[in-house]
Design a protein around this motif. Structure first.
Motif, mmCIF file in Angstrom:
data_model
loop_
_atom_site.group_PDB
_atom_site.id
_atom_site.type_symbol
_atom_site.label_atom_id
_atom_site.label_comp_id
_atom_site.label_asym_id
_atom_site.label_seq_id
_atom_site.Cartn_x
_atom_site.Cartn_y
_atom_site.Cartn_z
ATOM 1 N N PHE A 86 0.869 -1.166 0.000
ATOM 2 C CA PHE A 86 0.000 0.000 0.000
ATOM 3 C C PHE A 86 0.907 1.217 0.000
ATOM 4 O O PHE A 86 2.069 1.119 0.405
ATOM 5 N N THR A 151 0.698 1.881 14.877
ATOM 6 C CA THR A 151 0.302 1.019 13.770
ATOM 7 C C THR A 151 -1.004 0.292 14.082
ATOM 8 O O THR A 151 -1.435 0.220 15.233
ATOM 9 N N THR A 152 -1.579 -0.279 13.040
ATOM 10 C CA THR A 152 -2.803 -1.073 13.196
ATOM 11 C C THR A 152 -2.582 -2.266 14.119
ATOM 12 O O THR A 152 -3.482 -2.664 14.854
ATOM 13 N N THR A 243 -12.904 -6.393 7.987
ATOM 14 C CA THR A 243 -11.935 -5.594 7.243
ATOM 15 C C THR A 243 -12.626 -4.805 6.127
ATOM 16 O O THR A 243 -13.351 -5.380 5.318
ATOM 17 N N GLY A 245 -11.437 -3.094 3.113
ATOM 18 C CA GLY A 245 -10.242 -2.930 2.286
ATOM 19 C C GLY A 245 -9.152 -3.892 2.721
ATOM 20 O O GLY A 245 -8.179 -3.495 3.355
ATOM 21 N N ASP A 272 -11.245 -2.940 10.825
ATOM 22 C CA ASP A 272 -9.892 -2.627 10.367
ATOM 23 C C ASP A 272 -10.007 -2.016 8.972
ATOM 24 O O ASP A 272 -10.218 -2.727 7.992
ATOM 25 N N TYR A 275 -6.297 0.705 5.193
ATOM 26 C CA TYR A 275 -6.068 1.371 3.913
ATOM 27 C C TYR A 275 -7.282 2.196 3.482
ATOM 28 O O TYR A 275 -7.179 3.398 3.220
ATOM 29 N N ASN A 301 -5.090 3.672 9.041
ATOM 30 C CA ASN A 301 -3.693 4.114 9.043
ATOM 31 C C ASN A 301 -3.559 5.403 8.237
ATOM 32 O O ASN A 301 -3.602 5.362 7.010
ATOM 33 N N HIS A 303 -0.975 6.860 7.869
ATOM 34 C CA HIS A 303 0.320 6.796 7.178
ATOM 35 C C HIS A 303 0.241 6.008 5.873
ATOM 36 O O HIS A 303 1.216 5.926 5.143
HETATM 37 C C1 LIG Z 1 -1.534 -2.437 6.392
HETATM 38 C C2 LIG Z 1 -2.607 -3.179 7.092
HETATM 39 C C3 LIG Z 1 -2.454 -3.595 8.417
HETATM 40 C C4 LIG Z 1 -1.162 -3.476 9.171
HETATM 41 O O1 LIG Z 1 -0.860 -2.177 9.444
HETATM 42 P P1 LIG Z 1 0.339 -1.785 10.428
HETATM 43 O O2 LIG Z 1 0.087 -0.346 10.648
HETATM 44 O O3 LIG Z 1 1.580 -2.068 9.690
HETATM 45 O O4 LIG Z 1 0.211 -2.594 11.661
HETATM 46 C C5 LIG Z 1 -3.540 -4.188 9.031
HETATM 47 N N1 LIG Z 1 -4.690 -4.389 8.381
HETATM 48 C C6 LIG Z 1 -4.863 -4.019 7.103
HETATM 49 C C7 LIG Z 1 -6.176 -4.265 6.427
HETATM 50 C C8 LIG Z 1 -3.816 -3.418 6.415
HETATM 51 O O5 LIG Z 1 -3.989 -3.082 5.137
#
Ligand SMILES: *Cc1c(COP(=O)(O)O)cnc(C)c1O
Length: 508
Positions: A86, A151-152, A243, A245, A272, A275, A301, A303
């Motif tokens: 991503f 972070t996630t 989730t 995405g 979650d 993205y 995120n 970021h």
């Molecule tokens: C990128 C991503 C994560 C992990 O993210 P981090 O910030 O690296 O922990 C978790 N879930 C999904 C759906 C992601 O795309």
């Protein structure tokens, strides 16, 4: 004896300007570097002295080494030709916010340790929550609230701990071995890690299968039958990760119907949207999180696709006391009147670590410098570029769009029919299957593209198929880069298919 001042304002200004100049030049030239670093493992150890220097070295020398030794080992996530994983969309505002945070270098674990760090964080989390049209229950202006984590992975761990403790508070800690966590086979691996860390029995980690025909989404009926079976067996549903995405294919799990099943069985639902969450500030994409009103927590995120330099995960929860009950600590040395008054947020109780960075500055600068309107347009541009790429793929009959595009990631592959001439002998005598040949050739195509350094894409393996992902979202990417990227794919496909056919006829 030489006494140095590591925070001498004059040197700070001089060297700081040099670094800004270095980075400005870097952004200007980043398109000229191979996107994927082409170094071999261990390359740097060969260039580095075996010991740290005893005596000081000038910044000029260090910057030279940065250019000649470090930059070659960088995979350029800020390149306009970066289409892997991503995006990690940096920006001037995101960078400056990070710089301010690092410069002030406060450790804001509780309100008193830097009141502005806490209060700005609560403010920007409400701002962003409103921009996403999150229900008021998730905001401080309601009864919920948000926190900026790294972070996630952290967001998943803290919500899972809160969910576990909340449930065990109702049914008794002796039932800890009965708790079940539900995910799909497309859920990020971080949930499994979090479940492992908090001691969920691996036997009770339910991975529900998804299918290509239903776009790799988690189906409510699959969840329901899994939950019913567990309940019949005396287990207790605890946590569902939905989730929006997914990492492999940006699949959008149907949030509303999944929440309905989960609520019936008293589960905590975490959304979650690492993205895709950012896109939900656009009215036309907000429907992706319809149903979020029935979830317990939501994270994205900033970021990834929100111009906020790493790291920045925004987590909102409806019931902050449940997080705080699980994560609070009360050491004597942190006692203070503000905390005792219960009038303040002490963010140390919302996260794993005690010390914390002033990440809210980044979100504040991004929101103020660009404004929600420009942020929306920025995201829309990427979606439009992804549409362009998708159209180009569709015009080449050797390729297929593997799943319909959501947002700005395009999944494509060379079709089995395009590789049917390859490895014909092995195909005809049945020693290999056409899908295996397709996977092998698509893998080779991807390696060939990335080895050229002109673009960088990555793969996903879903339903047994290896597919190539083109994730558009690097800040500097323009339409010309996307068109060029497709040309690169086609050229490498030509070469691979032609060579294979020649070798089949014994030309090589
Ligand atoms: C990128 C991503 C994560 C992990 O993210 P981090 O910030 O690296 O922990 C978790 N879930 C999904 C759906 C992601 O795309």
């Amino acid at each position: 004896m030489y006494i140095m001042n590591p925070l001498d304002p004059k040197e700070f200004r001089r060297q700081g300007h040099m670094i800004i100049d270095f980075l400005a030049d870097y952004y200007q030239n980043v398109a000229n570097y191979p996107v994927l670093s082409q170094v071999e493992p261990g390359y740097l150890a060969k260039l580095m002295p075996p010991f740290a220097p005893l005596n000081p070295e000038p910044i000029e020398t260090i910057l030279q080494d940065l250019q000649h030794q470090i930059i070659p080992g960088i995979t350029h996530w800020q390149s306009p030709n970066y289409f892997a994983y991503f995006p990690s969309s940096g920006s001037t505002a995101g960078f400056l916010g990070e710089m301010l945070s690092t410069g002030l270098n406060v450790v804001g674990f509780n309100w008193m340790s830097s009141p502005a760090a806490t209060e700005l964080e609560s403010t920007v989390m409400d701002w962003l929550g409103q921009a996403l049209k999150l229900p008021k229950d998730f905001l401080f202006s309601g009864c919920g609230g948000g926190v900026v984590l790294g972070t996630t992975c952290e967001a998943l761990l803290v919500t899972l701990v809160a969910a576990r403790d909340k449930l065990l508070g109702q049914i008794g800690r002796e039932n800890a071995g009965k708790l079940v966590v539900y995910v799909s086979d497309q859920t990020h691996c971080a949930v499994q890690k979090a479940a492992h860390i908090i001691g969920i029995d691996p036997e009770n980690f339910r991975v529900i299968r998804t299918k290509r025909s239903t776009l790799f989404t988690l189906l409510p009926e699959s969840l329901l039958s899994s939950v019913q079976k567990d309940v019949q067996n005396g287990l207790v549903p605890c946590y569902l990760c939905v989730t929006v995405g997914t990492t492999s294919t940006t699949a959008i799990d149907p949030l509303g119907p999944l929440c309905k099943v989960a609520k019936e069985y008293g589960m905590w639902v975490h959304v979650d949207a690492a993205y895709a969450g950012s896109a939900c500030i656009c009215p036309e994409f907000r429907h992706l999180i319809d149903g979020v009103e029935d979830a317990d927590s939501f994270s994205l995120n900033a970021h990834k696709w929100f111009l906020t330099n790493l790291d920045c995960c925004c987590l909102w929860v409806k019931d902050p006391p449940s997080l705080i009950r699980s994560l609070s600590t009360h050491p004597v040395y942190l006692e203070n009147n503000a905390s005792e008054s219960k009038q303040v947020v002490d963010y140390k109780d919302w996260q794993i670590t005690l010390s914390r960075r002033f990440r809210a500055l980044k979100v504040w600068l991004v929101l103020r410098s660009y404004g929600v309107a420009n942020l929306r347009n920025f995201l829309r541009c990427h979606v439009e570029m992804a549409k362009t790429f998708e159209e180009l793929v569709k015009q080449d009959k050797r390729f297929e769009i593997f799943v319909p595009r959501n947002l700005a990631v395009v999944l494509f592959r060379l079709l089995p029919s395009a590789v049917a001439n390859i490895g014909n002998g092995r195909l005809q005598n049945g020693s290999v299957k056409i899908e295996d040949v397709a996977n092998e050739i698509n893998r080779r195509l991807l390696d060939s593209i990335n080895g050229s350094g002109t673009v960088f894409m990555t793969h996903a393996t879903v339903g047994g198929h290896l597919v190539i992902r083109c994730a558009i979202g690097a800040t500097l990417t323009e339409k010309t880069n996307v068109i060029m990227a497709w040309k690169v794919v086609q050229e490498h496909a030509d070469t691979i298919l032609n060579n294979e056919i020649k070798s089949k006829f014994g030309i090589y």
